[in-house]
Design an enzyme around this catalytic site. Structure first.
Site, PDB file in Angstrom:
ATOM      1  CD1 TRP A 179     -11.557  -5.777  -1.028  1.00  0.00           C
ATOM      2  CD2 TRP A 179      -9.719  -5.530   0.222  1.00  0.00           C
ATOM      3  NE1 TRP A 179     -11.348  -4.428  -0.867  1.00  0.00           N
ATOM      4  CE2 TRP A 179     -10.213  -4.243  -0.111  1.00  0.00           C
ATOM      5  CE3 TRP A 179      -8.570  -5.625   0.993  1.00  0.00           C
ATOM      6  CZ2 TRP A 179      -9.598  -3.076   0.309  1.00  0.00           C
ATOM      7  CZ3 TRP A 179      -7.949  -4.460   1.415  1.00  0.00           C
ATOM      8  CH2 TRP A 179      -8.458  -3.210   1.082  1.00  0.00           C
ATOM      9  NE  ARG A 212      -3.604   2.205   2.709  1.00  0.00           N
ATOM     10  CZ  ARG A 212      -3.528   2.881   3.845  1.00  0.00           C
ATOM     11  NH1 ARG A 212      -2.773   2.416   4.837  1.00  0.00           N
ATOM     12  NH2 ARG A 212      -4.195   3.999   4.026  1.00  0.00           N
ATOM     13  CG  HIS A 239      -8.282  -4.007  -3.066  1.00  0.00           C
ATOM     14  ND1 HIS A 239      -9.385  -3.256  -3.411  1.00  0.00           N
ATOM     15  CD2 HIS A 239      -7.354  -3.104  -2.661  1.00  0.00           C
ATOM     16  CE1 HIS A 239      -9.145  -1.978  -3.225  1.00  0.00           C
ATOM     17  NE2 HIS A 239      -7.904  -1.856  -2.776  1.00  0.00           N
ATOM     18  CG  HIS A 285      -1.652   5.036  -0.851  1.00  0.00           C
ATOM     19  ND1 HIS A 285      -2.525   5.637   0.029  1.00  0.00           N
ATOM     20  CD2 HIS A 285      -2.305   3.957  -1.344  1.00  0.00           C
ATOM     21  CE1 HIS A 285      -3.655   4.948   0.058  1.00  0.00           C
ATOM     22  NE2 HIS A 285      -3.543   3.917  -0.758  1.00  0.00           N
TER      23      HIS A 285
END
Length: 561
Positions: free
Chosen positions: A459, A316, A443, A320
């Site tokens: 998820w 992540r 995900h 990002h």
């Protein structure tokens, strides 16, 4: 059983838990083949015509030794193509003779299946992997404090004797031979072996000194396999002859006697016996990125954090850092690492990423030459590859920037939005509809946290393994809106365990997105291939490459490195 992924928790509870709805494990014949095989550190049942009854009787007997057995499930993983599943759980037992004593056993059970003509799954083989310390604590209650005591005493003796041994023998008797190091926890070994259709390493409990088998790795779950622990990069070999050979053998004997249990649980002891710390320094020729990769891989595993791995949060972070790119202005992207500064680090979309940035500081300290930008993007590659994903080609060349180059807030996806918002975000970076669906498959890893994004839950049922399960769950589960005080999200109706965000649901609601979801749900290999290309593109957004950079394809620490 019709769906092992959904039913294995119930089966394990039925076999072991006292409060199970199954009053007797012998009633569970329908889940096993007649010739099922069973492996356990204390007992084995070979495949045969009546082996099923023996296996179920073993479980009945084991449950009868305790007045209360409880099971806490951690992770279930199932590969229908390879017909293999892994179940990670902790068993809490109260022995009959010590009813007020609660003993825990961490267990990883590997199961193999046969599929019947009517598409039912039957268990054909079980193999339980349990730490030797936990087994001993069950056989001899209250033994753990004594083991820790002797471990400490043995450690002190081993360190002292080891230093004497090193000084006496290093210059005259020892030659150093570099060995490959294996950085991988037992659960990752099993997951990866299963994903590739391999059997569990039979040497998982091997205590053979200096073994280079997969089972000899250092792990918190299987402490008797720490002979080649982390930080051990060389082995020693004695030369024959010499007047001091008797003294050498005597010292070796004292080491073995004094170390005792310690040698099987602490890699620091091995470090004391090797002269690696006094080797002549090598000349540095730039950054050894494979070494940096290995160091990052070495810190992923942590059973006290989240689902047992820092991989998802490192992925992540890389995502990002790169996802701020604007192709029209050329600003943002993975170049710069401006999330180091308070402004970008404080954006709500980046909540919780300080955990990942702080985790990587130890790697930065060991490799000060690497930029934060390269380090963060490389960490994303490590996360994908080490958790079972495809090989991601990677190039260095990112430079860290000043705080003044920080991009404005709002460039990252808002999970509460629909298809138009998703396209606005990804089109701005230069991606098309197919690449949007490809990258969304990441995900498969990780989960949402209510104290970070406001959303909550994983998820998929395997949040620390890269698979195409994100797509299969989107299509196969029946999703209902979660009833809670938090933001709008969806949970699977069957268990309420996994979740999807509004942006995830948009992929099956939009006519252009859904066909790609269906393609990747059917073909994991295709998704792996497309993801490797799209993720590489994401990590290179905004990077001013000169064209002379070397492209790396890193060897994973899964297996050999």
């Amino acid at each position: 059983m019709e769906d092992p992924l959904m039913e294995l928790s119930k089966i394990i509870n039925g076999l072991l838990a006292t409060d199970s709805t199954f009053t007797d494990p012998l009633t569970m014949r329908e889940y096993f083949t007649e010739d099922v095989e069973f492996r356990h550190p204390l007992i084995m049942v070979n495949s045969g015509t009546d082996s099923r009854e023996h296996v179920l009787s073993v479980y009945k007997y084991a449950r009868g030794l305790s007045w209360n057995n409880q099971i806490k499930m951690h992770e279930v993983w199932f590969n229908p193509m390879k017909r293999i599943a892994l179940v990670h759980y902790t068993q809490y037992t109260h022995p009959l003779l010590f009813p007020y004593l609660k003993i825990s056993m961490k267990t990883i059970t590997q199961l193999e299946f046969q599929q019947t003509k009517d598409n039912k799954w039957l268990i054909s083989r079980l193999e339980d992997n349990i730490p030797n310390e936990d087994i001993l604590n069950v056989l001899i209650p209250f033994s753990r404090p004594f083991l820790n005591y002797f471990k400490a005493i043995g450690g002190l003796a081993a360190v002292g004797i080891g230093r004497v041994f090193e000084k006496w023998t290093y210059h005259k008797q020892l030659s150093v031979h570099k060995k490959r190091r294996i950085y991988m926890s037992s659960f990752r070994i099993l997951r990866t072996a299963s994903k590739r259709g391999l059997h569990t390493p039979r040497t998982l409990y091997s205590t053979t000194n200096y073994s280079l088998s997969l089972g000899a790795c250092r792990t918190t779950l299987f402490p008797f396999g720490r002979i080649l622990g982390r930080g051990f990069g060389s082995a020693v070999e004695q030369k024959s002859g010499g007047g001091s050979s008797k003294l050498i053998w005597a010292a070796a004997g004292l080491v073995g006697f004094g170390a005792g249990y310690y040698i099987y649980s602490s890699p620091q002891f091995v470090q004391q016996l090797t002269p690696a710390a006094v080797e002549a320094p090598t000349v540095k020729k730039g950054i050894d990125y494979q070494k940096v990769y290995n160091q990052i891989a070495d810190i992923l595993e942590d059973h006290d954090y989240d689902d047992g791995s820092y991989g998802p949060v490192l992925l992540r972070l890389a995502w990002h850092a790169a996802g701020t790119y604007d192709k029209e202005t050329g600003t943002g992207g993975s170049n710069g690492a401006t999330m180091r500064f308070e402004q970008e680090g404080g954006y709500s979309a980046n909540n919780g990423l300080a955990i990942a940035r702080n985790k990587l500081e130890q790697i930065k300290a060991k490799n000060p030459e690497i930029s934060y930008s390269d380090l963060w993007s490389l960490a994303g590659v490590v996360a994908v590859q080490e958790l079972g994903g495809p090989t991601i080609p990677w190039r260095p060349g990112r430079a860290d920037a000043e705080a003044s180059t920080t991009t404005p807030d709002g460039r990252l996806p808002d999970a509460t939005q629909g298809p138009k918002h998703i396209r606005d975000i990804f089109y701005r970076m230069g991606f098309d509809d197919r690449e949007i669906v490809v990258l969304s498959g990441a995900h498969a890893l990780g989960r949402c946290h209510s104290d970070r994004s406001g959303f909550d839950g994983p998820w998929t049922f395997s949040p620390v393994l890269v698979t195409n399960n994100y797509y299969t769950e989107l299509l196969e589960q029946k999703w209902v809106e979660k009833k809670w005080k938090g933001p709008k999200q969806y949970v699977d109706k069957a268990t309420g365990t996994i979740m999807m965000l509004p942006t995830d649901m948009a992929l099956i609601q939009d006519k252009a997105f859904k066909p790609w979801v269906e393609k990747y749900a059917k073909d994991e290999k295709l998704w792996f291939e497309d993801f490797a290309v799209a993720f590489k593109k994401l990590l290179e957004l905004g990077v001013p490459f000169t064209g002379n950079e070397k492209e790396y394809r890193f060897h994973t620490t899964v297996g050999t490195s």
